[in-house]
Design a protein around this motif. Sequence first.
Motif, PDB file in Angstrom:
ATOM      1  N   UNK A  34       0.834  -1.203   0.000  1.00 34.44           N
ATOM      2  CA  UNK A  34       0.000   0.000   0.000  1.00 34.44           C
ATOM      3  C   UNK A  34       0.873   1.261   0.000  1.00 34.44           C
ATOM      4  N   UNK A  35       1.856   1.266  -0.907  1.00 35.28           N
ATOM      5  CA  UNK A  35       2.710   2.449  -1.034  1.00 35.28           C
ATOM      6  C   UNK A  35       2.754   2.879  -2.502  1.00 35.28           C
ATOM      7  N   UNK A  36       3.312   4.030  -2.728  1.00 34.11           N
ATOM      8  CA  UNK A  36       3.395   4.564  -4.090  1.00 34.11           C
ATOM      9  C   UNK A  36       4.371   3.734  -4.925  1.00 34.11           C
ATOM     10  N   UNK A  37       4.036   3.494  -6.207  1.00 34.78           N
ATOM     11  CA  UNK A  37       4.957   2.752  -7.074  1.00 34.78           C
ATOM     12  C   UNK A  37       6.356   3.356  -7.121  1.00 34.78           C
ATOM     13  N   UNK A  62       0.297   8.620 -13.093  1.00 34.97           N
ATOM     14  CA  UNK A  62      -1.033   8.754 -13.694  1.00 34.97           C
ATOM     15  C   UNK A  62      -2.050   7.789 -13.085  1.00 34.97           C
ATOM     16  N   UNK A  63      -1.790   7.313 -11.854  1.00 41.68           N
ATOM     17  CA  UNK A  63      -2.620   6.247 -11.288  1.00 41.68           C
ATOM     18  C   UNK A  63      -4.096   6.620 -11.174  1.00 41.68           C
ATOM     19  N   UNK A  64      -4.384   7.840 -10.801  1.00 41.74           N
ATOM     20  CA  UNK A  64      -5.784   8.252 -10.672  1.00 41.74           C
ATOM     21  C   UNK A  64      -6.491   8.155 -12.031  1.00 41.74           C
ATOM     22  N   UNK A  65      -5.857   8.655 -13.063  1.00 35.19           N
ATOM     23  CA  UNK A  65      -6.426   8.596 -14.417  1.00 35.19           C
ATOM     24  C   UNK A  65      -6.549   7.143 -14.893  1.00 35.19           C
ATOM     25  N   UNK A  66      -5.487   6.350 -14.704  1.00 37.59           N
ATOM     26  CA  UNK A  66      -5.463   4.951 -15.133  1.00 37.59           C
ATOM     27  C   UNK A  66      -6.551   4.159 -14.412  1.00 37.59           C
ATOM     28  N   UNK A  79     -12.389  -2.254  -8.561  1.00 46.50           N
ATOM     29  CA  UNK A  79     -10.937  -2.321  -8.708  1.00 46.50           C
ATOM     30  C   UNK A  79     -10.328  -3.109  -7.545  1.00 46.50           C
ATOM     31  N   UNK A  80     -10.863  -2.895  -6.352  1.00 48.10           N
ATOM     32  CA  UNK A  80     -10.325  -3.534  -5.148  1.00 48.10           C
ATOM     33  C   UNK A  80     -10.575  -5.049  -5.133  1.00 48.10           C
ATOM     34  N   UNK A  94      -3.242   0.175 -19.559  1.00 46.98           N
ATOM     35  CA  UNK A  94      -3.913   1.464 -19.746  1.00 46.98           C
ATOM     36  C   UNK A  94      -2.877   2.582 -19.843  1.00 46.98           C
ATOM     37  N   UNK A  95      -1.862   2.535 -18.995  1.00 47.02           N
ATOM     38  CA  UNK A  95      -0.806   3.552 -19.087  1.00 47.02           C
ATOM     39  C   UNK A  95      -0.177   3.545 -20.488  1.00 47.02           C
ATOM     40  N   UNK A  96       0.143   2.349 -20.987  1.00 44.82           N
ATOM     41  CA  UNK A  96       0.763   2.269 -22.322  1.00 44.82           C
ATOM     42  C   UNK A  96      -0.196   2.772 -23.397  1.00 44.82           C
TER      43      UNK A  96
END
Length: 142
Positions: A34-37, A62-66, A79-80, A94-96
Amino acid sequence: MMASAEDDLEPLLGTRRQARELALSLLYEADAKACAPGAVLDEFPIEPDRFAADLVGGVGKHQEEVDGYIRRFAKDWSLERMPVVDRNLLRIGVYELVHRQDVPTAVVISEAVELARRYSTEESGRFVNGMLGRIAEEVRPE
């Protein structure tokens, strides 16, 4: 001959599939902790492959958008509730699709499906394929 920006992201060792595997592993770890990538990337003991680092950093940035795309296209799935591997493969895909126009749509989808089959379940391959296919129709209408 001058190197292009995407040449800078070519894996130094191995292939882009191996870079995606590393990115998946790092995103899985970030999800589990549960940490930032970016924090997991910073703690990586060696200099990670540049393409893998771009995927992990890009998903983090871009995690919020992805995640918004994934939530919108995931019918009857939160998602969870998604398996961690599937959720993070979708994030990479999605990022790609949205931010890496240099990677062909078919490659994004087939690589994600292959990794889903290898690291998750056969059903995951179909799920990832369907999700990324629908998202690609919106973000890359060709």
